[in-house]
Design a protein around this motif. Structure first.
Motif, PDB file in Angstrom:
ATOM      1  N   LYS A  50       0.844  -1.191   0.000  1.00  0.00           N
ATOM      2  CA  LYS A  50       0.000   0.000   0.000  1.00  0.00           C
ATOM      3  C   LYS A  50       0.876   1.236   0.000  1.00  0.00           C
ATOM      4  O   LYS A  50       1.798   1.364   0.805  1.00  0.00           O
ATOM      5  N   ILE A  99      -7.431  -1.921   5.171  1.00  0.00           N
ATOM      6  CA  ILE A  99      -7.419  -2.688   3.925  1.00  0.00           C
ATOM      7  C   ILE A  99      -8.208  -3.988   4.121  1.00  0.00           C
ATOM      8  O   ILE A  99      -8.998  -4.378   3.269  1.00  0.00           O
ATOM      9  N   GLY A 108     -11.667  -3.340   3.809  1.00  0.00           N
ATOM     10  CA  GLY A 108     -12.105  -2.987   2.461  1.00  0.00           C
ATOM     11  C   GLY A 108     -12.250  -1.500   2.244  1.00  0.00           C
ATOM     12  O   GLY A 108     -12.784  -1.066   1.229  1.00  0.00           O
ATOM     13  N   TYR A 114      -9.661   0.786   2.312  1.00  0.00           N
ATOM     14  CA  TYR A 114      -8.571   1.149   1.403  1.00  0.00           C
ATOM     15  C   TYR A 114      -8.376   0.029   0.394  1.00  0.00           C
ATOM     16  O   TYR A 114      -8.570  -1.140   0.723  1.00  0.00           O
ATOM     17  N   LYS A 115      -7.972   0.409  -0.802  1.00  0.00           N
ATOM     18  CA  LYS A 115      -7.643  -0.586  -1.816  1.00  0.00           C
ATOM     19  C   LYS A 115      -6.130  -0.799  -1.815  1.00  0.00           C
ATOM     20  O   LYS A 115      -5.377   0.161  -1.800  1.00  0.00           O
ATOM     21  N   ASP A 128      -2.434  -1.522  -3.310  1.00  0.00           N
ATOM     22  CA  ASP A 128      -1.803  -1.211  -4.595  1.00  0.00           C
ATOM     23  C   ASP A 128      -1.309  -2.478  -5.269  1.00  0.00           C
ATOM     24  O   ASP A 128      -1.163  -2.529  -6.481  1.00  0.00           O
ATOM     25  N   GLU A 187     -11.898   4.739  -4.914  1.00  0.00           N
ATOM     26  CA  GLU A 187     -10.962   4.064  -4.027  1.00  0.00           C
ATOM     27  C   GLU A 187      -9.992   5.025  -3.340  1.00  0.00           C
ATOM     28  O   GLU A 187      -9.365   4.683  -2.363  1.00  0.00           O
TER      29      GLU A 187
END
Lengths: 414, 260
Positions: free
Chosen positions: A14, A77, A80, A82-83, A85, B254
Motif C-alpha cells: 500500500k 485494507i 475494504g 482502502y484498496k 496497490d 478508491e
C-alpha cells in the motif's frame, strides 16, 4: 490444515501519495499551473510493503507496532476501506469492524434512533436490529437514557452504545482497532469479556492494539509491523518481548541524543540561584549515559553545579516520581548526613543507587540544591525522564523488592 | 455494465438509503421549536419574499405571477439544494467514508433524494396556492412523474460528478455556489419564456434547468403537456451524463478514504 483460511493476505503493498500526507489539496489553481506534477513515483510513500498473513478460522491475530508502522492501514485494507496497490486480500464470512464506534450517530437523535441508524450503516437489516434491540440496549447499560439525544451522552455512554451495536452485528470476522483503550475500567472488562465470548464462539479476530498485556491475553499469534514490513511473527510472548526490546533501545537513543545536547529542560524551576545546577546526567553502573534502566540494576544521577554566591553548606537532593506524579523516592545530602566535605566553586555531585527496585514504567526526575535550613537555592522539576524496563510483565505498584516465592506443605517447618 | 452494478448496489442498500434520508430530513430541524413544520414553512416564506419583490416592487405584469413563479422555484430549490449538498456529500461524510465500508454512491444519492422528498412535501402548498388563485389542476399533472424522473436522473449524475470533484479540488463547492446563482437567473423561473427575446429562445432550450422549469410550469401552471421532444433529448443526455459520472466516480472512489 485443509480448512479454508478466514483471512488471507499475500504480497500486500500500500502506497500513499506524499501529496496527500502534506494535506496539500489539489486546487483548481494548482491543477492549472502544474497539471503534470501528479503520480510521480517519488511522491509515493510506501506504508505497507509486501505483507503476508494467514489466519485460520477461530484464531485471534494481534498486530502490534509503533505509531505509523502501518497497523491501522492494514486493518482498513482488511475492512475494504482502502484498496491495496498490489497483492491479494481475502476475508471469508461476515465481517464487522470496531474501527469507528458509533459511525453516523446524529447528535440530535435519541439513542434508540441512532441504534437503528448505526446498525443499518454496519449492514444490519431493520428486522435484525429489532430482534437485537433489547440486547443492544441492555449491553450498553444506558437504561432510560436510550430515549435521550445522543449529544447529551457522556463520551463513555457514546462509546458503549457504539460498541454494543457493533458487537451485535454477529460477525464471523471481527476487526478491532484500539477500542480496548477507550472507556473506563468496567467498559474495558466488558470489551474483554466480549472478545472472549467471540473467541469461544469460534470467531476470527484481528486486533490492533498498543495494550501489550491485552494482546498477550487474547492473541494466538502476534504480527509485529515495523515500517511497513513484518519484523516478527509468531508466538505472542516471544514477539512482544522482541518488540519491547527494540522500543526500549530506540527510546534510549532518543533520550541520549537529547541529553548529549546538554540542555536542561525543566518543567518548572525556582530559587535565587546562589548555587545553580547547570547539567544533569543519568548514568548506568559503567558511567554510560542512559535513559532506560533495568529494574534491579544500578542508577547514577550526576549534577554539575556552580556556586554563584557564597552559600553555607548547600544540600543536594533528588526526587523520583512515577508517571502518575507519585513521589517514589526523595532525599538529599543533608537528610542522609552525607559528608561531602568542602564545596568548591564548581563540581559534580553524584547520587548512586546500587539497585533500582522499581516496577517497569516511566519515571521523572527532580533535582534541587537547598540551604541547610531548607531554603531552595535552585529547584528543577522534571528535569529528566527515564524508563525502567525488564523483569516479568504484569506486576503492579511502584516498588519491586528483590523476592522469590516458595511453598511448603502443611506441617513442615520452614 | 458498470452503470448497472452501480445502480444495483444502490438499490441493494435501500434500507441504508432510507435510514440516511430520514436522518437528513429529521436531523435538519431537530431541536428547533417548530421542528418538521419548517419543511413546509421554508418554501412558504421563500414564496412570500419573491412575491413581495417581484409582484409589489418590480410589478411584473402577469396574471397569477406569484403562483407561476412558485411552480419553477420549487424544483429549482430541489435542484440547487441537491447540488450544493451533493458536492460535499463525500467530503463531509467523515468517518462514514474513512472508517466504514458501504457503497459510497449512497452518500450523494441520499442528498439528492432527501432534497427530492422535501420537494414532494412542498407540493401540497403549491397545489393549495394554485387552487387558491383559481388555476385549475388538470390531468396533465400526470406528466410530473416522467419529468421528475428525468430531473432526478440528471441531478444525481451532476451530484455524483461534483462530489467526486470536490474530494480532489475543494474549490469546487465555492465555485458551484456562485455558478448556481448565475444559472438561476438565466433560467426562466422568475420570468416566463415569453419575456425572452425570440432569437434567444433556442439558447434557453439548451439549458437543461430551463427545460425542467418550463416542463413544470407547463404541467402545473399552464395545464398542458410538457415539450416531450425536449424532455426526451434531455433524458437521453441525462443517461449519457450519468454513465460518464458513474465511470468517473467508480474510478476515483478508491481514493476517497485516503483523501479525506
Amino acid at each position: 490444515m485443509n480448512q479454508p483460511l478466514a483471512i488471507e493476505v499475500a504480497g500486500l503493498v500500500k502506497r500513499f501519495r506524499r501529496e496527500l500526507l502534506k494535506s496539500d489539496y489539489t486546487t483548481w489553481k494548482s491543477l492549472l499551473l502544474r497539471p503534470f506534477r501528479r503520480d510521480r513515483a517519488a511522491d509515493l510513500l510506501t506504508v505497507l510493503d509486501g505483507i503476508d498473513l494467514a489466519v485460520g478460522p477461530g484464531r485471534t491475530l494481534a498486530v502490534i507496532g509503533e505509531n505509523g508502522s502501518g497497523k491501522s492501514t492494514l486493518l482498513k485494507i482488511l475492512a475494504g476501506i482502502y484498496k491495496p496497490d498490489a497483492g491479494q486480500v481475502s476475508v471469508q464470512g461476515r465481517m464487522s469492524s470496531l474501527i469507528e464506534l458509533g459511525a453516523g450517530f446524529h447528535p440530535e437523535f435519541s439513542g434508540r434512533e441512532n441504534v437503528f441508524l448505526n446498525g443499518t450503516i454496519l449492514g444490519l437489516s431493520k428486522k435484525e436490529i429489532n430482534r437485537r434491540f433489547e440486547q443492544i440496549v441492555e449491553y450498553a447499560g444506558l437504561g432510560q437514557f436510550i430515549e435521550a439525544p445522543v449529544r447529551t451522552y457522556s463520551s463513555g455512554m457514546y462509546v458503549r452504545l457504539g460498541f454494543s451495536v457493533a458487537v451485535n452485528v454477529d460477525p464471523d470476522v471481527l476487526l478491532v482497532d484500539e477500542v480496548l483503550a477507550v472507556g473506563d475500567e468496567a467498559f474495558s472488562h466488558k470489551c474483554e469479556d466480549k472478545l472472549n465470548e467471540f473467541k469461544r464462539a469460534g470467531k476470527t479476530i484481528c486486533l490492533v492494539s498498543h495494550d501489550l498485556s491485552a494482546v498477550k491475553k487474547f492473541a494466538d499469534e502476534v504480527v509485529w509491523l515495523d515500517g511497513g514490513v513484518v519484523a516478527a511473527r509468531g508466538e505472542p510472548a516471544r514477539v512482544i518481548d522482541a518488540y519491547r526490546q527494540v522500543v526500549a533501545r530506540r527510546e534510549d537513543e532518543v533520550g541520549r541524543r537529547a541529553a548529549s545536547r546538554g540542555e536542561l529542560a525543566a518543567a518548572d524551576r525556582w530559587g535565587q540561584g546562589e548555587v545553580e545546577i547547570v547539567a544533569v546526567r543519568l548514568l548506568d553502573g559503567g558511567g554510560q549515559p542512559h535513559v532506560v534502566f533495568a529494574s534491579g540494576g544500578p542508577l547514577c544521577i550526576e549534577m554539575d553545579y556552580v556556586v554563584n554566591q557564597p552559600a553555607e553548606a548547600p544540600a543536594f537532593g533528588i526526587g523520583i516520581k512515577n508517571s502518575a506524579g507519585v513521589l517514589c523516592y526523595g532525599c538529599n545530602t543533608h537528610v542522609d548526613q552525607a559528608s561531602l566535605g568542602p564545596v568548591p566553586q564548581r563540581g559534580t555531585v553524584r547520587f548512586t543507587a546500587q539497585r533500582l527496585d522499581l516496577v517497569p514504567g516511566t519515571y521523572l526526575l527532580d533535582v534541587a540544591v537547598t540551604s541547610s535550613e531548607g531554603r531552595d537555592y535552585d529547584y528543577l522539576v522534571q528535569v529528566a525522564s527515564f524508563a525502567v524496563r525488564g523483569g516479568p510483565d504484569g506486576d503492579v505498584g511502584i516498588y519491586r523488592p528483590p523476592h522469590d516465592w516458595s511453598l511448603r506443605p502443611r506441617g513442615e517447618s520452614a | 455494465m458498470l452503470l448497472q452494478r452501480h445502480l444495483t448496489e444502490l438499490a441493494k442498500h435501500h434500507g441504508l438509503l432510507s435510514a440516511l434520508i430520514s436522518r437528513e430530513l429529521k436531523g435538519r430541524y431537530r431541536g428547533s421549536v417548530l421542528g418538521f413544520l419548517w419543511t413546509f414553512l421554508n418554501p412558504l416564506l421563500l414564496l412570500c419574499v419573491y412575491a413581495l419583490v417581484f409582484s409589489v416592487y418590480f410589478r411584473i405584469q402577469m396574471d397569477n405571477y406569484a403562483v407561476f413563479m412558485f411552480c419553477g422555484l420549487l424544483p429549482w430549490v430541489f435542484f440547487s439544494g441537491s447540488l450544493n449538498e451533493g458536492a460535499g456529500a463525500i467530503t463531509d461524510g467523515g468517518s462514514l467514508v474513512t472508517k466504514v465500508l458501504f457503497p459510497l454512491q449512497v452518500l450523494p444519492a441520499v442528498k439528492v433524494l432527501a432534497a427530492f422528498v422535501n420537494y414532494l412535501l412542498s407540493l401540497p402548498i403549491l397545489f393549495a396556492f394554485l387552487l387558491g388563485w383559481g388555476v385549475a389542476l388538470t390531468p396533465k399533472l400526470l406528466a410530473f412523474f416522467p419529468v421528475a424522473a428525468v430531473h432526478i436522473l440528471f441531478t444525481y449524475a451532476l451530484a455524483l460528478l461534483l462530489s467526486t470533484a470536490n474530494v480532489f479540488m475543494r474549490d469546487t463547492r465555492h465555485i458551484l455556489g456562485n455558478f448556481l446563482t448565475l444559472w438561476f437567473f438565466v433560467t426562466p423561473i422568475l420570468y416566463p419564456l415569453s419575456q425572452v427575446p425570440e432569437k434567444w429562445r433556442t439558447l434557453v432550450y439548451l439549458n437543461p434547468a430551463a427545460v425542467f422549469a418550463l416542463s413544470y410550469q407547463d404541467l402545473f401552471f399552464w395545464g398542458r403537456w410538457p415539450r416531450w421532444d425536449l424532455l426526451g433529448l434531455l433524458a437521453l443526455g441525462s443517461v449519457v451524463l450519468l454513465l460518464a459520472a458513474v465511470v468517473i466516480f467508480e474510478h476515483y472512489k478508491e481514493y476517497f478514504a485516503e483523501k479525506i
